[in-house]
Motif scaffolding. Structure first.
Motif, PDB file in Angstrom:
ATOM      1  N   ILE A   1      -4.312  -5.036  -1.324  1.00  0.00           N
ATOM      2  CA  ILE A   1      -4.081  -3.679  -1.835  1.00  0.00           C
ATOM      3  C   ILE A   1      -3.021  -2.941  -1.035  1.00  0.00           C
ATOM      4  CG2 ILE A   1      -5.155  -1.443  -2.306  1.00  0.00           C
ATOM      5  CD1 ILE A   1      -6.042  -3.792  -4.117  1.00  0.00           C
ATOM      6  N   ILE A   2      -3.081  -3.056   0.287  1.00  0.00           N
ATOM      7  CA  ILE A   2      -2.170  -2.268   1.126  1.00  0.00           C
ATOM      8  C   ILE A   2      -0.728  -2.738   0.987  1.00  0.00           C
ATOM      9  CG2 ILE A   2      -2.182  -3.664   3.248  1.00  0.00           C
ATOM     10  CD1 ILE A   2      -2.623   0.142   3.129  1.00  0.00           C
ATOM     11  N   ALA A   3      -0.541  -3.994   0.566  1.00  0.00           N
ATOM     12  CA  ALA A   3       0.809  -4.577   0.569  1.00  0.00           C
ATOM     13  C   ALA A   3       1.595  -4.323  -0.710  1.00  0.00           C
ATOM     14  CB  ALA A   3       0.699  -6.093   0.806  1.00  0.00           C
ATOM     15  N   CYS A   4       1.003  -3.671  -1.694  1.00  0.00           N
ATOM     16  CA  CYS A   4       1.708  -3.459  -2.965  1.00  0.00           C
ATOM     17  C   CYS A   4       3.028  -2.725  -2.731  1.00  0.00           C
ATOM     18  CB  CYS A   4       0.839  -2.656  -3.927  1.00  0.00           C
ATOM     19  SG  CYS A   4      -0.619  -3.553  -4.479  1.00  0.00           S
TER      20      CYS A   4
ATOM     21  N   TRP B   1      10.757   4.876   4.673  1.00  0.00           N
ATOM     22  CA  TRP B   1       9.312   5.041   4.638  1.00  0.00           C
ATOM     23  C   TRP B   1       8.646   3.815   4.022  1.00  0.00           C
ATOM     24  CZ3 TRP B   1       4.778   6.697   5.904  1.00  0.00           C
ATOM     25  CH2 TRP B   1       3.700   6.551   5.027  1.00  0.00           C
ATOM     26  N   ALA B   2       9.192   3.325   2.901  1.00  0.00           N
ATOM     27  CA  ALA B   2       8.568   2.200   2.209  1.00  0.00           C
ATOM     28  C   ALA B   2       8.545   0.942   3.079  1.00  0.00           C
ATOM     29  CB  ALA B   2       9.311   1.925   0.903  1.00  0.00           C
ATOM     30  N   PHE B   3       9.679   0.646   3.738  1.00  0.00           N
ATOM     31  CA  PHE B   3       9.717  -0.522   4.624  1.00  0.00           C
ATOM     32  C   PHE B   3       8.766  -0.342   5.807  1.00  0.00           C
ATOM     33  CE2 PHE B   3      13.943  -1.713   2.765  1.00  0.00           C
ATOM     34  CZ  PHE B   3      13.600  -3.011   2.431  1.00  0.00           C
ATOM     35  N   ALA B   4       8.766   0.847   6.399  1.00  0.00           N
ATOM     36  CA  ALA B   4       7.918   1.108   7.562  1.00  0.00           C
ATOM     37  C   ALA B   4       6.448   1.005   7.180  1.00  0.00           C
ATOM     38  CB  ALA B   4       8.223   2.482   8.134  1.00  0.00           C
ATOM     39  N   TYR B   5       6.117   1.548   6.002  1.00  0.00           N
ATOM     40  CA  TYR B   5       4.724   1.529   5.542  1.00  0.00           C
ATOM     41  C   TYR B   5       4.224   0.099   5.401  1.00  0.00           C
ATOM     42  CZ  TYR B   5       1.014   1.477   2.046  1.00  0.00           C
ATOM     43  OH  TYR B   5      -0.147   1.209   1.364  1.00  0.00           O
ATOM     44  N   ASN B   6       4.975  -0.724   4.667  1.00  0.00           N
ATOM     45  CA  ASN B   6       4.534  -2.102   4.462  1.00  0.00           C
ATOM     46  C   ASN B   6       4.562  -2.916   5.748  1.00  0.00           C
ATOM     47  OD1 ASN B   6       5.846  -1.741   1.285  1.00  0.00           O
ATOM     48  ND2 ASN B   6       3.807  -2.585   1.567  1.00  0.00           N
ATOM     49  N   THR B   7       5.583  -2.686   6.576  1.00  0.00           N
ATOM     50  CA  THR B   7       5.700  -3.437   7.822  1.00  0.00           C
ATOM     51  C   THR B   7       4.532  -3.147   8.754  1.00  0.00           C
ATOM     52  OG1 THR B   7       8.110  -3.396   7.644  1.00  0.00           O
ATOM     53  CG2 THR B   7       7.173  -3.889   9.809  1.00  0.00           C
ATOM     54  N   ALA B   8       4.132  -1.875   8.826  1.00  0.00           N
ATOM     55  CA  ALA B   8       3.049  -1.497   9.740  1.00  0.00           C
ATOM     56  C   ALA B   8       1.671  -1.765   9.150  1.00  0.00           C
ATOM     57  CB  ALA B   8       3.175  -0.013  10.096  1.00  0.00           C
TER      58      ALA B   8
END
Length: 772
Positions: free
Chosen positions: A420-423, A726-733
């Motif tokens: 779910i978190i990786a969408c 934000w999108a890259f940081a969100y998925n990366t973290a």
């Protein structure tokens, strides 16, 4: 040098089948079923693999712009889209000034195929209904699962009853999309959601039906086994959060499209045409070029035309952002969609349907919104492989935690959290939503940005080369001074000049003829008039006793220029033209142009944006420096005595000096220079030449719109980068945290939905650009 590969094709002459001048075909398709960046990337990849096909697919607008050549057909392209697992339908070219298609629809196409994209492209009301019903059922499930004192026998059955419609009905769009993609051996964001929700629900269902959820069953040692933990609340909360996020996202995207929708509704629906000696009210689609129609006070001008009779003021603020109505009278051009403030006008139509300025504006905005900025390419490449990688990571996480703890009930929620978190929703929406809102706000301000690639160009420019007449100045000239060689009178010089200039519509010509009229002089007739591009004009003046060929224009048109006339150029500010015959200049006429009141502030705004302004003009150096001083341009940045055909070379010279040049011109005489510049801005014309030559078309003639255009473009680019960051940081973290078991599945669902909403909301801030 700016390349115009994308938008040159969009403005080429098109037939009804979309054929361009280069014998290519160009169509817009409505694509249904796309829910994330990996969807749009997959459709684009499949189309671009076809021989002779070039496609750009935009997630936010749910459209594809496709260029193709024979033997490929539109049927082949649509079949490819549907084989990929999505629906496709042809969007008809806009056929009327109100932006409507040939069948009278709004022009969005009726998507068909296997997908309906959240029931026919996710209308806001459908998403709202699903989200609210899911929320109403989910709240009691959470209470039953987590509140103290809920350990009664019917609890698991109540959770099952409440969760089942959430998982099977509310989450149906996710399951349906995942199943269709699986049939095509593909995976998208819906795949991740469907697997995660289904796993939580099915595990819990088995626990309830087997009785394990109630506990109390005797084990091998005769002791009662603990009750199996249920994850109904996980499945319900994830579904509700994601639907809420989609609903908010759809509302935000609808708001982002509002500017273009407003533009498309500006056109009149009917028109009072003059036929058979009277007025007839007819649908706008039936109006033909050359027909005359009536515009009463408060009515919209039905289409582009020229005023034949009457006088009024026309309000064009909805199209140009210009708050001051423009006075018009016989001979003046008017634009369809503008509003007649007062007075009755009779207008002769000069363009109808898809050929109008309003239709061209709409095409430019839509083309820009459908395009793709260079910064989006990285996001597309990441999204294309992201979902399969996440599926692998989720499976490895499940196995790893199961082996490490020996507890499947511990491993399952962690694996679901990873799914779910990786969408990658936020990643797919980062660029198109900002582009949608930014170009829409530009349309409101009268700034038409031709394509997303232009945003990168505005970031780099450091030099603004500005044409003087009609840009820095009003272009409305007046005669200030007449100087003769002493052999003829001022009246004779003015009469000769006015006679020749009566054959021209140039601003200088109008100033000369107006001055003669003010003095009560009637210029003699002329014949064999010849306009000398960039230099002046020549004609044979027919007098009562003789005929004489008279030349009016620059000094280089004459073999002899008396010293008294030549030296005046250095002392009298203004544009100086010479009048003479038999190869000799006999008099000099000086006309001055009024500097626009906003020009000085606009030059200052450009400096704040980091651009050095250069003044470019065909006028003499004295006149040019006078204008430059008035607006704050240093004298060493004044380039005078430049012919129209030489402006291209000036741009090229500045580029060779290492400058990144933005050329600002009127789009008519400056076409070559606009095309050569790194960024071309055509002001206040809306003509075909302007739209073909420039990167940005400014519907206002005010120089203040130039810093507005550059500022908006840069802010849009900054917003895109913020969203992608934000999108890259969100998925990366988030993914490592999920794998480590540090996130709850419900928190993951909320965070994923919130990330998409955050990106769209950040883009919506562009709607406030320029408002103080």
């Amino acid at each position: 040098m700016t390349t115009h590969t994308d938008h040159d094709l969009t403005t080429a002459a098109r037939g009804t089948d979309g054929t361009t001048a280069e014998n290519l075909h160009e169509v817009d398709l409505a694509i249904s079923g796309m829910t994330c960046a990996s969807c749009s990337a997959r459709v684009e990849k499949k189309l671009n693999r076809l021989d002779g096909c070039e496609a750009t697919v935009n997630l936010a607008t749910e459209k594809a712009k496709v260029r193709f050549s024979a033997p490929l057909t539109i049927e082949d392209i649509m079949a490819t889209v549907e084989k990929t697992g999505y629906g496709a339908s042809l969007i008809e070219p806009r056929g009327g000034p109100d932006g409507r298609t040939h069948d009278g629809s709004a022009g969005n196409g009726d998507a068909h195929g296997e997908h309906d994209h959240m029931e026919d492209i996710a209308p806001v009301d459908v998403l709202k209904r699903r989200a609210l019903i899911a929320a109403a059922l989910t709240v009691p499930v959470v209470i039953l699962a987590m509140a103290p004192g809920m350990d009664f026998a019917a609890n698991p059955w109540l959770q099952l009853a409440l969760t089942t419609p959430v998982v099977l009905w509310a989450a149906w769009p996710f399951h349906r999309a995942a199943a269709i993609n699986a049939r095509h051996l593909a995976s998208t964001m819906d795949t991740l959601v469907s697997i995660g929700v289904s796993a939580a629900y099915l595990y819990s269902l088995v626990g309830v039906l087997s009785g394990a959820a109630s506990g109390g069953m005797a084990g091998m040692d005769g002791e009662a086994e603990p009750a199996t933990h249920l994850y109904f609340e996980t499945a319900a909360v994830i579904t509700t959060f994601l639907l809420m996020g989609r609903w908010m996202e759809a509302r935000a995207k609808k708001r982002g499209k509002s500017a273009l929708e407003t533009l498309l509704t500006l056109g009149a629906k009917d028109v009072a045409v003059l036929r058979d000696g009277g007025e007839q009210r007819i649908p706008i689609e039936q109006l033909a070029v050359g027909e005359e129609f009536v515009v009463r006070p408060g009515e919209k001008v039905a289409t582009d035309g020229v005023v034949v009779d009457g006088a009024s003021a026309v309000d064009a603020s909805m199209m140009t952002g210009e708050p001051v109505p423009l006075d018009v009278g016989p001979g003046d051009d008017v634009t369809g969609g503008t509003v007649n403030a007062h007075g009755r006008l009779i207008v002769r139509a000069t363009a109808v349907g898809a050929e109008t300025t309003l239709a061209a504006m709409a095409r430019l905005v839509e083309d820009a919104q459908t395009g793709k900025a260079p910064v989006q390419r990285l996001a597309d490449r990441v999204s294309a492989v992201f979902v399969p990688v996440v599926l692998v990571v989720a499976v490895l996480t499940l196995i790893g935690w199961w082996v490490a703890t020996g507890e499947f009930t511990t491993a399952l929620p962690i694996a679901i959290t990873v799914l779910i978190i990786a969408c990658p929703c936020a990643l797919g929406l980062a660029t198109p939503t900002a582009l949608l809102v930014g170009t829409g706000r530009g349309a409101e301000l009268g700034v038409l940005i031709k394509g997303p690639q232009i945003l990168e160009d505005t970031r780099r420019v450091n030099t603004a080369l500005i044409d003087k007449t009609g840009t820095v100045t009003t272009g409305e000239m007046t005669l200030q001074h007449i100087e003769t060689d002493g052999e003829i009178t001022e009246e004779a010089a003015l009469l000769a000049a006015a006679a020749v200039e009566s054959g021209s519509e140039h601003p200088i010509a109008r100033a000369v003829t107006a001055a003669a009229a003010e003095r009560g002089l009637q210029p003699p007739a002329i014949r064999d008039f010849a306009a000398l591009a960039g230099s002046g004009a020549r004609a044979v003046v027919v007098g009562s006793r003789s005929e004489q060929e008279v030349t009016v224009g620059r000094a280089d048109l004459f073999e002899t220029v008396p010293e008294s006339l030549a030296s005046g150029e250095m002392t009298i500010p203004g544009t100086r033209i010479l009048v003479g015959w038999d190869g000799r200049a006999r008099a000099a006429l000086t006309v001055t142009d009024t500097v626009r009141g906003t020009s000085a502030a606009a030059i200052g705004d450009l400096a704040e944006l980091g651009l050095s302004a250069y003044l470019l003009t065909g006028d003499n150096l004295t006149a040019a420096r006078s204008v430059a001083r008035a607006v704050g341009i240093p004298e060493d940045r004044v380039i005078a005595d430049v012919r129209p055909e030489d402006k291209y070379a000036v741009v090229e010279r500045l580029q060779r000096e290492g400058k990144v040049v933005a050329m600002v011109g009127d789009g008519v005489n400056d076409a070559a220079a606009l095309a050569q510049a790194d960024l071309g801005l055509a002001m206040g014309s809306g003509t075909d030449v302007a739209m073909n030559s420039a990167d940005i078309v400014l519907m206002r003639t005010d120089l203040a719109s130039v810093p507005t255009a550059i500022g908006l473009s840069r802010q849009t680019l900054r917003t895109i980068k913020q969203n992608l960051g934000w999108a890259f940081a969100y998925n990366t973290a988030a993914i490592p945290l999920a794998v480590a078991g540090l996130l709850n599945p419900m928190i993951a669902g909320g965070a994923m939905a919130l990330s998409s909403v955050l990106v769209v909301t950040n883009s919506l801030r562009l709607r406030r650009f320029g408002r103080h």
